[in-house]
Enzyme design. Structure first.
Site, PDB file in Angstrom:
ATOM      1  N   GLY A  13       0.769  -1.250   0.000  1.00  0.00           N
ATOM      2  CA  GLY A  13       0.000   0.000   0.000  1.00  0.00           C
ATOM      3  C   GLY A  13       0.791   1.286   0.000  1.00  0.00           C
ATOM      4  O   GLY A  13       0.219   2.357   0.176  1.00  0.00           O
ATOM      5  N   SER A  19       1.804   8.275   1.925  1.00  0.00           N
ATOM      6  CA  SER A  19       0.996   7.088   2.213  1.00  0.00           C
ATOM      7  C   SER A  19       1.052   6.703   3.683  1.00  0.00           C
ATOM      8  O   SER A  19       2.128   6.724   4.294  1.00  0.00           O
ATOM      9  CB  SER A  19       1.501   5.892   1.402  1.00  0.00           C
ATOM     10  OG  SER A  19       1.303   6.097   0.026  1.00  0.00           O
ATOM     11  N   ILE A  20      -0.098   6.313   4.217  1.00  0.00           N
ATOM     12  CA  ILE A  20      -0.126   5.826   5.602  1.00  0.00           C
ATOM     13  C   ILE A  20       0.790   4.603   5.726  1.00  0.00           C
ATOM     14  O   ILE A  20       1.491   4.436   6.720  1.00  0.00           O
ATOM     15  CB  ILE A  20      -1.585   5.501   6.019  1.00  0.00           C
ATOM     16  CG1 ILE A  20      -2.397   6.809   6.107  1.00  0.00           C
ATOM     17  CG2 ILE A  20      -1.627   4.763   7.339  1.00  0.00           C
ATOM     18  CD1 ILE A  20      -3.885   6.630   6.358  1.00  0.00           C
ATOM     19  N   VAL A  65      -3.532  -6.437  -6.368  1.00  0.00           N
ATOM     20  CA  VAL A  65      -4.245  -7.460  -5.580  1.00  0.00           C
ATOM     21  C   VAL A  65      -5.453  -8.065  -6.296  1.00  0.00           C
ATOM     22  O   VAL A  65      -6.089  -8.961  -5.775  1.00  0.00           O
ATOM     23  CB  VAL A  65      -4.667  -6.940  -4.182  1.00  0.00           C
ATOM     24  CG1 VAL A  65      -3.463  -6.712  -3.303  1.00  0.00           C
ATOM     25  CG2 VAL A  65      -5.550  -5.705  -4.286  1.00  0.00           C
ATOM     26  N   ILE A  92      -4.567  -0.866   1.540  1.00  0.00           N
ATOM     27  CA  ILE A  92      -5.000  -0.827   0.145  1.00  0.00           C
ATOM     28  C   ILE A  92      -6.488  -0.531   0.049  1.00  0.00           C
ATOM     29  O   ILE A  92      -7.290  -1.144   0.760  1.00  0.00           O
ATOM     30  CB  ILE A  92      -4.720  -2.197  -0.516  1.00  0.00           C
ATOM     31  CG1 ILE A  92      -3.207  -2.421  -0.656  1.00  0.00           C
ATOM     32  CG2 ILE A  92      -5.421  -2.322  -1.852  1.00  0.00           C
ATOM     33  CD1 ILE A  92      -2.852  -3.812  -1.141  1.00  0.00           C
ATOM     34  N   ALA A  95     -11.713   2.724  -5.286  1.00  0.00           N
ATOM     35  CA  ALA A  95     -13.058   2.762  -5.872  1.00  0.00           C
ATOM     36  C   ALA A  95     -13.014   3.738  -7.033  1.00  0.00           C
ATOM     37  O   ALA A  95     -12.189   4.663  -7.042  1.00  0.00           O
ATOM     38  CB  ALA A  95     -14.089   3.226  -4.850  1.00  0.00           C
ATOM     39  N   TYR A 156     -18.360   9.086   0.781  1.00  0.00           N
ATOM     40  CA  TYR A 156     -17.507   7.903   1.013  1.00  0.00           C
ATOM     41  C   TYR A 156     -18.164   6.662   0.394  1.00  0.00           C
ATOM     42  O   TYR A 156     -17.486   5.734  -0.048  1.00  0.00           O
ATOM     43  CB  TYR A 156     -17.249   7.723   2.512  1.00  0.00           C
ATOM     44  CG  TYR A 156     -16.019   6.911   2.822  1.00  0.00           C
ATOM     45  CD1 TYR A 156     -14.755   7.350   2.437  1.00  0.00           C
ATOM     46  CD2 TYR A 156     -16.113   5.698   3.499  1.00  0.00           C
ATOM     47  CE1 TYR A 156     -13.623   6.610   2.716  1.00  0.00           C
ATOM     48  CE2 TYR A 156     -14.977   4.951   3.789  1.00  0.00           C
ATOM     49  CZ  TYR A 156     -13.735   5.408   3.397  1.00  0.00           C
ATOM     50  OH  TYR A 156     -12.607   4.662   3.679  1.00  0.00           O
ATOM     51  N   LYS A 163     -15.465  -0.970   3.514  1.00  0.00           N
ATOM     52  CA  LYS A 163     -14.778  -0.971   4.821  1.00  0.00           C
ATOM     53  C   LYS A 163     -15.574  -1.767   5.854  1.00  0.00           C
ATOM     54  O   LYS A 163     -14.984  -2.381   6.750  1.00  0.00           O
ATOM     55  CB  LYS A 163     -14.550   0.466   5.317  1.00  0.00           C
ATOM     56  CG  LYS A 163     -13.542   1.266   4.494  1.00  0.00           C
ATOM     57  CD  LYS A 163     -12.167   0.652   4.457  1.00  0.00           C
ATOM     58  CE  LYS A 163     -11.109   1.610   3.908  1.00  0.00           C
ATOM     59  NZ  LYS A 163      -9.830   0.947   3.635  1.00  0.00           N
ATOM     60  N   LYS A 193      -4.420  13.574   4.590  1.00  0.00           N
ATOM     61  CA  LYS A 193      -4.293  13.962   3.181  1.00  0.00           C
ATOM     62  C   LYS A 193      -3.319  13.038   2.446  1.00  0.00           C
ATOM     63  O   LYS A 193      -2.105  13.129   2.629  1.00  0.00           O
ATOM     64  CB  LYS A 193      -3.778  15.405   3.117  1.00  0.00           C
ATOM     65  CG  LYS A 193      -4.398  16.214   2.020  1.00  0.00           C
ATOM     66  CD  LYS A 193      -4.017  17.658   2.174  1.00  0.00           C
ATOM     67  CE  LYS A 193      -4.038  18.341   0.830  1.00  0.00           C
ATOM     68  NZ  LYS A 193      -3.367  19.634   0.890  1.00  0.00           N
ATOM     69  N   LEU A 195      -2.945  10.331  -1.405  1.00  0.00           N
ATOM     70  CA  LEU A 195      -3.412  10.170  -2.784  1.00  0.00           C
ATOM     71  C   LEU A 195      -4.839   9.597  -2.820  1.00  0.00           C
ATOM     72  O   LEU A 195      -5.714  10.098  -3.530  1.00  0.00           O
ATOM     73  CB  LEU A 195      -2.458   9.216  -3.504  1.00  0.00           C
ATOM     74  CG  LEU A 195      -2.477   9.195  -5.021  1.00  0.00           C
ATOM     75  CD1 LEU A 195      -2.060  10.550  -5.576  1.00  0.00           C
ATOM     76  CD2 LEU A 195      -1.526   8.102  -5.529  1.00  0.00           C
TER      77      LEU A 195
HETATM   78  P1  NAD Z   1      -2.570   5.902  -0.614  1.00  0.00           P
HETATM   79  O1  NAD Z   1      -3.142   6.338  -1.923  1.00  0.00           O
HETATM   80  O2  NAD Z   1      -1.239   6.379  -0.266  1.00  0.00           O
HETATM   81  O3  NAD Z   1      -2.609   4.312  -0.505  1.00  0.00           O
HETATM   82  C1  NAD Z   1      -3.578   3.512  -1.140  1.00  0.00           C
HETATM   83  C2  NAD Z   1      -2.821   2.355  -1.735  1.00  0.00           C
HETATM   84  O4  NAD Z   1      -3.726   1.390  -2.327  1.00  0.00           O
HETATM   85  C3  NAD Z   1      -1.871   2.788  -2.844  1.00  0.00           C
HETATM   86  O5  NAD Z   1      -0.554   2.414  -2.534  1.00  0.00           O
HETATM   87  C4  NAD Z   1      -2.354   2.029  -4.069  1.00  0.00           C
HETATM   88  O6  NAD Z   1      -1.308   1.618  -4.902  1.00  0.00           O
HETATM   89  C5  NAD Z   1      -3.018   0.826  -3.400  1.00  0.00           C
HETATM   90  N1  NAD Z   1      -3.888   0.120  -4.339  1.00  0.00           N
HETATM   91  C6  NAD Z   1      -4.989   0.586  -4.973  1.00  0.00           C
HETATM   92  N2  NAD Z   1      -5.450  -0.362  -5.826  1.00  0.00           N
HETATM   93  C7  NAD Z   1      -4.626  -1.441  -5.701  1.00  0.00           C
HETATM   94  C8  NAD Z   1      -4.562  -2.731  -6.316  1.00  0.00           C
HETATM   95  N3  NAD Z   1      -5.462  -3.126  -7.240  1.00  0.00           N
HETATM   96  N4  NAD Z   1      -3.563  -3.575  -5.956  1.00  0.00           N
HETATM   97  C9  NAD Z   1      -2.654  -3.210  -5.030  1.00  0.00           C
HETATM   98  N5  NAD Z   1      -2.657  -2.007  -4.417  1.00  0.00           N
HETATM   99  C10 NAD Z   1      -3.629  -1.133  -4.760  1.00  0.00           C
HETATM  100  O7  NAD Z   1      -3.656   6.369   0.475  1.00  0.00           O
HETATM  101  P2  NAD Z   1      -3.784   6.065   2.031  1.00  0.00           P
HETATM  102  O8  NAD Z   1      -4.745   7.078   2.523  1.00  0.00           O
HETATM  103  O9  NAD Z   1      -2.467   5.937   2.676  1.00  0.00           O
HETATM  104  O10 NAD Z   1      -4.550   4.666   2.046  1.00  0.00           O
HETATM  105  C11 NAD Z   1      -4.088   3.523   2.743  1.00  0.00           C
HETATM  106  C12 NAD Z   1      -5.251   2.864   3.486  1.00  0.00           C
HETATM  107  O11 NAD Z   1      -5.667   3.716   4.553  1.00  0.00           O
HETATM  108  C13 NAD Z   1      -6.480   2.619   2.625  1.00  0.00           C
HETATM  109  O12 NAD Z   1      -7.057   1.369   2.981  1.00  0.00           O
HETATM  110  C14 NAD Z   1      -7.406   3.737   3.049  1.00  0.00           C
HETATM  111  O13 NAD Z   1      -8.765   3.448   2.841  1.00  0.00           O
HETATM  112  C15 NAD Z   1      -7.072   3.810   4.522  1.00  0.00           C
HETATM  113  N6  NAD Z   1      -7.497   5.014   5.213  1.00  0.00           N
HETATM  114  C16 NAD Z   1      -7.125   6.236   4.748  1.00  0.00           C
HETATM  115  C17 NAD Z   1      -7.552   7.365   5.424  1.00  0.00           C
HETATM  116  C18 NAD Z   1      -7.187   8.735   4.915  1.00  0.00           C
HETATM  117  O14 NAD Z   1      -7.836   9.697   5.290  1.00  0.00           O
HETATM  118  N7  NAD Z   1      -6.161   8.862   4.093  1.00  0.00           N
HETATM  119  C19 NAD Z   1      -8.356   7.254   6.575  1.00  0.00           C
HETATM  120  C20 NAD Z   1      -8.703   5.995   7.028  1.00  0.00           C
HETATM  121  C21 NAD Z   1      -8.274   4.870   6.332  1.00  0.00           C
END
Ligand code: NAD
Length: 256
Positions: A13, A19-20, A65, A92, A95, A156, A163, A193, A195
């Site tokens: 991810g 990225s988180i 994935v 990961i 949508a 969302y 989720k 904040k 991607l």
């Molecule tokens: P991010 O865009 O940095 O990470 C999302 C990742 O998902 C990316 O690395 C992308 O390559 C990967 N991804 C998407 N489709 C894929 C696929 N088919 N195969 C493999 N990888 C795939 O954004 P983020 O915010 O760091 O998201 C990481 C997780 O944290 C996600 O599950 C997101 O829902 C969750 N989350 C984010 C927030 C927020 O506010 N940013 C809050 C709560 C939860």
């Protein structure tokens, strides 16, 4: 001496330095874990390779994935190189853009399947593969979720439904993996904040709204999620499994 010295983990991810998953990787690396990384597609490879390399990662592999072959290759490589695995981070979600802006009522079958496949089912397939390498090693899996699974968060939409499926999967997987000594938990993070977040219509408003209403009166940062993940994968959390831990400055407890 780090609390994860000698432990081996894989991070799914990372897209960029915001990225988180990257904040989690840094927290785990600082405590001594050796990490492998995957990236989803050639465009992201250019971002992920230098980041992973900067903390000494040697195993950096493609993994979309939705492709079983790519998943299998990742775990075959880990088996060959490491012989086992202690930690898996699943961060990961995906949508289609229109499904994160138009009313949920309009979600197409295709959009629903895509969001649920990438954002929820992927945890089950990765956990199944990882569990084989975690045998006898008190393994730990952490995934990322959001409050939109529990309450309606405008825009969302299908991601909230995905989720909810992800969080239910954590509980069922905890039940299946527990007898093998493998733990699995979710972190429900407040808005950060990134991607992925940029794809949600009105995300700026979410940040503003939650900072104003959370008990701590602020938003969180990715490093705080990193530290929570470090706790969950460590021995400090040895009796915690099947949980959804909120790292959201307390926002989820508010009713009004
Ligand atoms: P991010 O865009 O940095 O990470 C999302 C990742 O998902 C990316 O690395 C992308 O390559 C990967 N991804 C998407 N489709 C894929 C696929 N088919 N195969 C493999 N990888 C795939 O954004 P983020 O915010 O760091 O998201 C990481 C997780 O944290 C996600 O599950 C997101 O829902 C969750 N989350 C984010 C927030 C927020 O506010 N940013 C809050 C709560 C939860």
């Amino acid at each position: 001496m780090g609390i994860l010295d000698g432990r081996k983990g894989i991070i799914f991810g990372v897209a960029n330095e915001r990225s988180i998953a990257w904040a989690i990787a840094r927290a785990l690396h600082e405590e001594g874990a050796e990490l492998a990384f995957t990236y989803a597609g050639e465009i992201l490879e250019k971002r992920v390779r230098p980041l992973a390399g900067s903390i000494g990662a040697k195993i950096i592999l493609p993994c979309d994935v939705t492709k079983d072959q790519e998943i299998e290759r990742v775990f075959q490589t880990l088996k060959g190189e490491w012989g086992g695995l202690d930690i898996l981070i699943h961060a990961i979600a995906y949508a289609a853009k229109e499904d994160l802006s138009q009313p949920y009522l309009q979600t197409s079958r295709e959009g629903f399947q895509l969001a649920l496949d990438v954002s929820a089912y992927s945890l089950t397939v990765l956990a199944r593969q990882a569990a084989q390498l975690m045998e006898g090693r008190s393994g730990s899996i952490v995934t990322l979720t959001y409050l939109g699974s529990e309450k309606v968060i405008p825009n969302y939409n299908v991601m909230g439904v995905a989720k909810a499926a992800l969080e239910a999967s954590v509980r069922y997987l905890a039940h299946d993996l527990g007898p093998r000594g493998v733990r699995i938990n979710a972190i429900s993070a407040g808005p950060v904040k990134t991607l992925a977040a940029a794809g949600i219509a009105g995300f700026k408003e979410m940040l503003h709204y939650s900072a104003g209403r959370a008990p701590l009166r602020r938003n969180i940062d990715a490093e705080e999620v990193g530290r929570a993940a470090l706790f969950l994968v460590s021995e400090m959390a040895s009796a915690i499994t099947g949980e959804v831990v909120h790292v959201d400055a307390g926002y989820n407890i508010m009713g009004m």
